[in-house]
Design an enzyme around this catalytic site. Structure first.
Site, PDB file in Angstrom:
ATOM      1  CG  ASP A  39      37.979  20.953  19.020  1.00  0.00           C
ATOM      2  OD1 ASP A  39      36.851  20.934  19.092  1.00  0.00           O
ATOM      3  OD2 ASP A  39      39.177  20.933  19.551  1.00  0.00           O
ATOM      4  CE1 TYR A  42      31.892  26.284  17.192  1.00  0.00           C
ATOM      5  CE2 TYR A  42      34.160  27.155  17.348  1.00  0.00           C
ATOM      6  CZ  TYR A  42      32.680  27.382  17.478  1.00  0.00           C
ATOM      7  OH  TYR A  42      32.327  28.527  17.815  1.00  0.00           O
ATOM      8  CG  LEU A  89      18.004  35.462  47.997  1.00  0.00           C
ATOM      9  CD1 LEU A  89      18.628  33.717  47.743  1.00  0.00           C
ATOM     10  CD2 LEU A  89      16.760  35.445  47.629  1.00  0.00           C
ATOM     11  CE  LYS A 120      24.204  32.441  49.740  1.00  0.00           C
ATOM     12  NZ  LYS A 120      25.687  33.057  49.430  1.00  0.00           N
ATOM     13  NE  ARG A 141      23.502  41.350  44.967  1.00  0.00           N
ATOM     14  CZ  ARG A 141      22.667  40.579  45.243  1.00  0.00           C
ATOM     15  NH1 ARG A 141      21.209  40.841  45.095  1.00  0.00           N
ATOM     16  NH2 ARG A 141      22.965  39.377  45.285  1.00  0.00           N
ATOM     17  CB  CYS A 416      69.995  36.402  49.648  1.00  0.00           C
ATOM     18  SG  CYS A 416      69.079  37.964  49.464  1.00  0.00           S
ATOM     19  CB  CYS A 436      67.851  36.218  46.455  1.00  0.00           C
ATOM     20  SG  CYS A 436      66.977  35.459  47.819  1.00  0.00           S
TER      21      CYS A 436
HETATM   22 ZN   LIG Z   1      66.539  37.201  49.082  1.00  0.00          ZN
END
Ligand SMILES: [Zn+2]
Length: 675
Positions: A39, A42, A89, A120, A141, A416, A436
């Site tokens: 790396d 590179y 197809l 596929k 497409r 809650c 909550c």
């Molecule tokens: Zn709650």
């Protein structure tokens, strides 16, 4: 440095050499997964190229590896007409129909043919056009005749070569087609992030891939980690290529990521064997495979077979039946997610489905239950497709006895017991009580996260303990933690307790935008927070704001505005804000900048130096206020801001009669909306 003496020609040569090398290493890394350099090496090549391109911007071309991601977000996609229609197809689930297909093929061609069989992949079909070996156009497409030009989004996919690694003249101008997909891991990661932001996740990787390709901002596309398999060359590239299979193999050598496990089958029995082989094996792949595609291999035979209106006569897709099972729905429970999203879950009589025992399945949301008329006690069809979690696809109404119960969505949060809300345009119910317990853990995790308050050391294990032991009942309780309390917890030493206390203390200095984001208001990300802070300047102004006020802000839509109103209408949330204020967290910015509606869309050009800020800062400011800046003066420019030592833009502005203002007037304009 020797660069200083480099002339254009030398630079051109070196740039070309670097690009070739980088293209090759990209191919080794992203397509073959076989890098031959580190790396670090590179990065060195890449940075050298960037450096040269910065010095010689006239040599930047769109096919440079540095130019994959770039440009401003689009407002819409251009429509393009496909040179060769993108037909779909014929599909079948039946081996007999594959046999019929084979007989038709043999009858028309008058001889035995070989089939190329490929996986596929459940993704999105795209077409890529290369001219002179360079990637010039990519499209969806669409309806088969017209598609969307998504070139910029496709460029961000690293396994799509911008330039081909070949000089073969037959291959320089080609069209290739493939399937863009999101690997399972990237899909799960994406949904996790969406969930954290309070957004609804994608149902399956294919939807996620399709949604991503439709994004108008290539930078966001690049972040998502799309990939592609090339599986089709719609036209014979030249006299040397008659086998589609061999051509694809060749494409694999010149930069493309060709669909793996491609097989050339000399007989129909080989095709059937391959279908059987992949039925179970496909589950182990990193991407969804819902069948196999069987194509006549030779281009010449294909031509003889031709097309129907809808599809080619020389190919057929065999689809594996989706794994389905029928079982009884024993109950519907709701669960609260980390952002308060409440989702219904089907509790099933355990049933075996493609090798695993299923006892729960997703029901998505309230509308889905109603639309499919799913009742407790029903026999339901469950399916495991590309999705990670099985889903209920329908009810066997014939098996109803009459005692099935209609499910009513609860009005209170199951944890809650606070009332839950459903925002306009949202399919989900939410618990918006920030205390909550079910979401408290998630809320704390978000509050402490790196992009918010960045409290290091406040991790999942600790959060669970703190909430379960009732030490933290609301986000502001974080600031009541002390070393003694913390070091009394499991797996918590004095030193880590001390470090955590320091991190908590330090978080009080975080700027308002981080605090606001940290509150975890549904649908408000870091960008949204920045817009709000810039517009309102303080939380009090936001609390007092009306729906229309939020809608005034460029970039804030109805969903977000409604979410804000909801959040600030909840007294618990207001109490939390008040407590955090008392603790000393920042809930305003020192110099609130209020964007005036007047500035929205205005175009600024800067010339010369400003005293109070750099050019970059000025441009950033303008952008945040919903105005625009550009680097050159035209008759569309609204203001030219002139600092010290202005350049030719000043003259041009005078010539064109564009309004010229000085720094003081500029500051007045952005602060007060007038000069
Ligand atoms: Zn709650």
């Amino acid at each position: 440095m020797y660069n200083c003496y480099m002339d254009l020609n030398q630079a051109k040569k070196e740039i070309e050499k670097l690009r070739k090398e980088i293209d090759y290493h990209n191919y080794r890394y992203y397509v073959l997964n076989q890098p031959v350099i580190t790396d670090y090496e590179y990065d060195k090549l890449y940075r050298r190229l960037q450096e040269l391109e910065k010095q010689f911007p006239e040599l930047i071309t769109p096919d440079s590896p540095t130019q994959r991601i770039g440009g401003e977000p689009l407002t819409e996609f251009k429509t393009v007409r496909h040179k060769i229609k993108m037909l779909s197809l014929d599909n079948t689930y039946s081996m007999d129909e594959v046999r019929d297909f084979d007989q038709r093929v043999k009858k028309t061609s008058g001889r035995a043919v070989k089939y190329e069989v490929s996986l596929k992949v459940d993704g999105v079909a795209v077409t890529l056009i290369y001219e002179g070996g360079r990637f010039v156009l990519g499209a969806t497409r669409g309806d088969g005749t017209f598609g969307d030009d998504i070139t910029r989004n496709l460029r961000t996919i690293r396994s799509i070569p911008l330039r081909l690694l070949t000089d073969d003249k037959e291959l320089l101008d080609i069209e290739v087609r493939g399937e863009v997909f999101l690997p399972r891991r990237a899909f799960e990661q994406l949904n996790r992030e969406r969930e954290e932001r309070g957004e609804t996740g994608f149902a399956n990787p294919r939807n996620a891939a399709a949604g991503t390709l439709k994004l108008l901002d290539p930078e966001e596309v690049a972040r998502r980690g799309l990939d592609i398999f090339i599986h089709t060359i719609p036209e014979k590239p030249g006299p040397h290529y008659n086998s589609h299979y061999k051509t694809l193999k060749k494409l694999g050598e010149i930069g493309f990521r060709v669909i793996p496990y491609l097989k050339l089958c000399p007989t129909l029995n080989d095709v059937f064997d391959y279908i059987k082989e992949w039925e179970k094996k496909r589950a182990r792949l990193e991407y969804g495979v819902d069948g196999l595609v069987i194509k006549v291999d030779e281009f010449e035979v294909r031509e003889r077979l031709g097309y129907t209106i809808k599809s080619p006569r020389w190919a057929i897709a065999y689809k594996y039946p989706a794994a389905q099972a029928i079982t009884q729905l024993e109950d519907i429970q709701v669960q609260v997610g980390r952002t308060g999203r409440i989702t219904p879950v089907a509790i099933l009589k355990p049933v075996s489905l493609s090798g695993t025992t299923i006892s729960r399945a997703t029901l998505h949301n309230e509308d889905e239950i109603r639309r499919k008329d799913i009742r407790i006690g029903d026999f339901v069809i469950i399916e495991k497709g590309g999705e990670v979690i099985p889903k209920v696809v329908g009810v066997v109404k014939e098996r109803r006895k009459g005692n099935e119960k209609i499910f009513h969505f609860p009005e209170l949060c199951p944890v809650c017991k606070e009332p839950i809300v459903r925002l306009p345009d949202e399919a989900d119910w939410r618990c918006i009580n920030s205390s909550c317990p079910a979401q408290l853990k998630g809320a704390i995790r978000h509050f402490a996260s790196r992009q918010a308050m960045d409290i290091k050391g406040l991790g999942d294990v600790l959060i669970n303990q703190l909430v379960d032991k009732d030490i933290i009942k609301s986000i502001d309780d974080i600031y009541k933690l002390d070393i003694d309390t913390l070091s009394s917890l499991e797996r918590m030493g004095k030193k880590s307790a001390h470090n955590l206390c320091n991190a908590i203390e330090k978080s009080k200095d975080k700027e308002f935008v981080r605090v606001l984001y940290g509150l975890g208001i549904p649908n408000i990300g870091l960008n949204g927070s920045a817009l709000l802070v810039n517009y309102f300047g303080s939380i009090d102004e936001m609390i007092n704001a009306k729906f229309e006020d939020f809608m005034e802000i460029d970039g804030i839509g109805e969903v977000v505005a409604a979410s804000l109103i909801n959040y600030f209408n909840n007294s618990r949330n207001l109490k939390l804000i008040n407590n955090l204020k008392k603790i000393g967290l920042k809930f305003s910015v020192e110099q609130p900048i209020k964007a005036s509606a007047y500035l929205k869309g205005r175009r600024f050009v800067f010339t010369g130096e400003l005293d109070s800020m750099t050019r970059d800062q000025a441009q950033e400011l303008v952008r945040k206020l919903g105005a625009q800046f550009s680097s050159s003066v035209s008759k569309n420019t609204d203001y030219v801001v002139v600092g010290k030592n202005p350049g030719s833009k000043y003259e041009k502005a005078k010539r064109l009669g564009v309004k010229i203002i000085d720094e003081k007037q500029f500051l007045s304009l952005i602060k007060k909306g007038r000069i």
